[in-house]
Scaffold this motif. Sequence first.
Motif, PDB file in Angstrom:
ATOM      1  N   THR A 121     -22.500  18.926   7.726  1.00 38.40           N
ATOM      2  CA  THR A 121     -21.575  18.678   6.626  1.00 38.40           C
ATOM      3  C   THR A 121     -21.163  17.214   6.572  1.00 38.40           C
ATOM      4  N   VAL A 122     -21.421  16.486   7.653  1.00 39.15           N
ATOM      5  CA  VAL A 122     -21.030  15.077   7.722  1.00 39.15           C
ATOM      6  C   VAL A 122     -22.140  14.164   7.219  1.00 39.15           C
ATOM      7  N   GLY A 123     -23.363  14.502   7.569  1.00 41.10           N
ATOM      8  CA  GLY A 123     -24.473  13.656   7.168  1.00 41.10           C
ATOM      9  C   GLY A 123     -25.775  14.186   7.721  1.00 41.10           C
ATOM     10  N   PRO A 124     -26.878  13.537   7.400  1.00 39.17           N
ATOM     11  CA  PRO A 124     -28.186  14.012   7.850  1.00 39.17           C
ATOM     12  C   PRO A 124     -28.354  13.897   9.363  1.00 39.17           C
ATOM     13  N   LEU A 125     -29.067  14.827   9.925  1.00 35.94           N
ATOM     14  CA  LEU A 125     -29.421  14.795  11.335  1.00 35.94           C
ATOM     15  C   LEU A 125     -30.700  15.592  11.528  1.00 35.94           C
ATOM     16  N   GLN A 126     -31.270  15.477  12.711  1.00 34.95           N
ATOM     17  CA  GLN A 126     -32.458  16.238  13.057  1.00 34.95           C
ATOM     18  C   GLN A 126     -32.139  17.072  14.290  1.00 34.95           C
ATOM     19  N   SER A 127     -32.428  18.357  14.223  1.00 32.23           N
ATOM     20  CA  SER A 127     -32.084  19.274  15.294  1.00 32.23           C
ATOM     21  C   SER A 127     -33.346  19.875  15.906  1.00 32.23           C
ATOM     22  N   ILE A 128     -33.529  19.642  17.205  1.00 29.25           N
ATOM     23  CA  ILE A 128     -34.617  20.254  17.946  1.00 29.25           C
ATOM     24  C   ILE A 128     -34.052  21.519  18.585  1.00 29.25           C
ATOM     25  N   VAL A 129     -34.510  22.657  18.128  1.00 26.26           N
ATOM     26  CA  VAL A 129     -33.993  23.940  18.596  1.00 26.26           C
ATOM     27  C   VAL A 129     -34.861  24.408  19.761  1.00 26.26           C
ATOM     28  N   LEU A 130     -34.284  24.435  20.943  1.00 29.04           N
ATOM     29  CA  LEU A 130     -35.014  24.853  22.136  1.00 29.04           C
ATOM     30  C   LEU A 130     -34.867  26.363  22.328  1.00 29.04           C
ATOM     31  N   VAL A 131     -35.984  27.036  22.538  1.00 30.09           N
ATOM     32  CA  VAL A 131     -35.958  28.473  22.791  1.00 30.09           C
ATOM     33  C   VAL A 131     -36.626  28.743  24.133  1.00 30.09           C
ATOM     34  N   ARG A 132     -35.999  29.625  24.895  1.00 22.79           N
ATOM     35  CA  ARG A 132     -36.511  30.000  26.217  1.00 22.79           C
ATOM     36  C   ARG A 132     -36.245  31.477  26.437  1.00 22.79           C
ATOM     37  N   ASP A 133     -37.084  32.110  27.187  1.00 24.73           N
ATOM     38  CA  ASP A 133     -36.897  33.525  27.477  1.00 24.73           C
ATOM     39  C   ASP A 133     -35.510  33.740  28.093  1.00 24.73           C
ATOM     40  N   PRO A 134     -34.648  34.516  27.439  1.00 25.82           N
ATOM     41  CA  PRO A 134     -33.287  34.724  27.953  1.00 25.82           C
ATOM     42  C   PRO A 134     -33.238  35.326  29.353  1.00 25.82           C
ATOM     43  N   ARG A 135     -34.239  36.092  29.708  1.00 22.51           N
ATOM     44  CA  ARG A 135     -34.254  36.703  31.039  1.00 22.51           C
ATOM     45  C   ARG A 135     -34.382  35.638  32.123  1.00 22.51           C
ATOM     46  N   ASP A 136     -35.173  34.609  31.852  1.00 22.14           N
ATOM     47  CA  ASP A 136     -35.289  33.501  32.802  1.00 22.14           C
ATOM     48  C   ASP A 136     -34.004  32.686  32.833  1.00 22.14           C
TER      49      ASP A 136
END
Length: 204
Positions: free
Chosen positions: A57-72
């Motif tokens: 809502t403030v301005g442009p950004l780039q988001s790297i969404v990290l996903v990992r097995d929740p069990r680990d």
Amino acid sequence: PELHVARDGEDFSIRALRAIWSEFSRVAATNTNPEHPATVTHYAEKVEQWVVDFLLTVGPLQSIVLVRDPRDIWLSLASFTDDASAFGRTASQSDEEWLETFIARSRQHLERVVQLPESETFTTVRYEDLAADPRPHVERLSNWLGIELDTSMVDSMRTKMATHITSGSARNSVARWKREMDAALRTRFEDRIGSQLTAAGYEV
């Protein structure tokens, strides 16, 4: 409510955050490269998703969404018994309540990851892929961000981050649940978030 709105209609909290961020960026750039602060173009921070949603809502950004097995992830979190509060556990939570909260948050994150389209704002990276061979993924992220990332910096950080490693190495942290998680807990994860794990490409 009128106290929070500027004369031009913009929310005052957003305007204040933008001003704070501008000053923070100036100081961070100067500290990073005192002689040529203008060459500093990016700042990276590990945050929860709600922070990203707010900052959009403030301005442009780039988001790297990290996903990992929740069990680990759970096995790693459970290893830090001395300071579990650093990982979202409140002082009043029992082991059972903490696990339930973790599973619920994991479901939300996996559902978001599956539904999130690749764009100029968001891209997804799997932890397991980085652990296996970071080079091709770092190259992709370099192209996506428009800057050159250096994988050698990862190696230089290994000693500093040693206290955060509970499985010996990044490679050993992958599919850890197969080796260390008891049958009852494995079944619980499958019952609660099995469909989300499958949709995200994880084995159940």
